[in-house]
Design a protein around this motif. Structure first.
Motif, PDB file in Angstrom:
ATOM      1  N   GLN A  70     116.380  38.612  84.550  1.00  0.00           N
ATOM      2  CA  GLN A  70     115.606  37.389  84.323  1.00  0.00           C
ATOM      3  C   GLN A  70     116.488  36.146  84.405  1.00  0.00           C
ATOM      4  O   GLN A  70     116.047  35.086  84.876  1.00  0.00           O
ATOM      5  N   ALA A  71     117.745  36.259  83.987  1.00  0.00           N
ATOM      6  CA  ALA A  71     118.655  35.113  84.035  1.00  0.00           C
ATOM      7  C   ALA A  71     118.901  34.661  85.472  1.00  0.00           C
ATOM      8  O   ALA A  71     119.175  33.480  85.728  1.00  0.00           O
ATOM      9  N   HIS A  72     118.808  35.583  86.424  1.00  0.00           N
ATOM     10  CA  HIS A  72     119.057  35.261  87.826  1.00  0.00           C
ATOM     11  C   HIS A  72     117.769  35.179  88.643  1.00  0.00           C
ATOM     12  O   HIS A  72     117.842  34.999  89.863  1.00  0.00           O
ATOM     13  N   ARG A  73     116.625  35.271  87.999  1.00  0.00           N
ATOM     14  CA  ARG A  73     115.372  35.366  88.748  1.00  0.00           C
ATOM     15  C   ARG A  73     115.094  34.119  89.595  1.00  0.00           C
ATOM     16  O   ARG A  73     114.627  34.225  90.739  1.00  0.00           O
ATOM     17  N   THR A  74     115.352  32.931  89.051  1.00  0.00           N
ATOM     18  CA  THR A  74     115.108  31.702  89.807  1.00  0.00           C
ATOM     19  C   THR A  74     115.962  31.670  91.074  1.00  0.00           C
ATOM     20  O   THR A  74     115.478  31.316  92.157  1.00  0.00           O
TER      21      THR A  74
END
Length: 295
Positions: free
Chosen positions: A11-15
């Protein structure tokens, strides 16, 4: 690594991952599908073998996106009319925060509709390298590993892609407030069917490209010239006036008009503004490409 930590890392790298996939594919739905496919590959990997989670996730998404680009190429052989990217809503004309290693202005530029359309002329590998290097500042060693190529080959791909894009991309600066004012005048003139007012907002050699996929109303050939484009837009405004709700929007960092009826989305009109005039109008009416937009 515990499941909760796996999910937090993902989720931390999703963007970042969505940004890579969307720029490579030009479709929100395909980018989301790629991210869904990436999760099981990430969650099943032996964490002891992953030194850099960001680089590993980018590699997964890049390879999945390349596979999907090949599928897209096959589908487009039977696509009806011109193909355009899916509009991506953005909150303002200002660039979004850049991930580490990325140039903020370039990040915003590479998501613009006009640039996405230009990237369609790149090969899949050139587009992947251009997106990773120019938009997100990924190093050549990481790109080489993601693509399964050596670094000299990746550098050649990057140079070819940069040269190709530089030859086709105009250099200009547009004030966001001026863009909005122009878009609002354009919207009012189109809804009123006012050809004269439309002519005042259009460049003499303006082009209009429509993407309906054969499922809705849109021209199947590019319309060229202020007179023809203004008459087409005025006609659309009059014909579709019943129950029509149209408002100013920002898609892909550029001014747009988003129109819908009580039955659902009708179309997105994205405006490429050059020197205070609309140089290109992109009209997306394919319902498959509008389904993700807000009502």
């Amino acid at each position: 690594m515990a499941d909760d930590t796996l999910l937090e890392t993902y989720q931390a790298h999703r963007t970042l991952l969505f940004g890579v996939a969307y720029r490579m594919l030009g479709r929100v739905t395909d980018a989301e599908d790629v991210l869904q496919e990436a999760w099981p590959r990430w969650s099943a990997r032996d964490r002891g073998e992953v030194r850099d989670p960001r680089a590993y996730l980018v590699r997964i998404v890049t390879r999945l996106a390349l596979d999907r680009m090949r599928e897209q190429a096959a589908r487009r052989e039977t696509y009806v009319g011109p193909w355009l990217p899916e509009p991506l809503p953005t909150d303002s004309l200002a660039p979004t925060p850049a991930p580490e290693g990325a140039d903020r202005a370039v990040l915003a530029d590479t998501v613009s509709f006009a640039v996405l359309v230009m990237m369609e002329s790149l090969s899949p590998l050139e587009r992947a390298v251009f997106v990773l290097r120019e938009a997100f500042g990924v190093g050549y060693p990481e790109i080489a590993e993601a693509l399964g190529r050596d670094q000299p080959a990746v550098r050649q791909l990057a140079a070819r892609a940069r040269r190709h894009m530089a030859e086709r991309r105009p250099r200009y600066t547009v004030d966001p407030r001026d863009q909005r004012e122009l878009a609002e005048r354009f919207l009012a003139a189109a809804l009123d069917g006012d050809v004269g007012a439309l002519l005042e907002s259009l460049a003499a050699d303006v082009t209009l490209v429509g993407d309906s996929g054969g499922q809705a109303k849109a021209p199947r050939r590019v319309i060229v010239g202020a007179d023809k484009v203004s008459r087409f837009l005025a006609g659309v405004g009059v014909k579709e006036s019943e129950g029509l709700v149209a408002r100013f929007a920002v898609f892909n960092g550029c001014p747009a008009v988003y129109a819908h009826t009580p039955r659902g989305p009708l179309g997105a009109f994205l405006l490429d503004v050059v020197d205070g005039r609309v140089q290109r109008v992109y009209v997306v009416t394919n319902p498959d490409k509008l389904a993700h937009l807000p009502r």
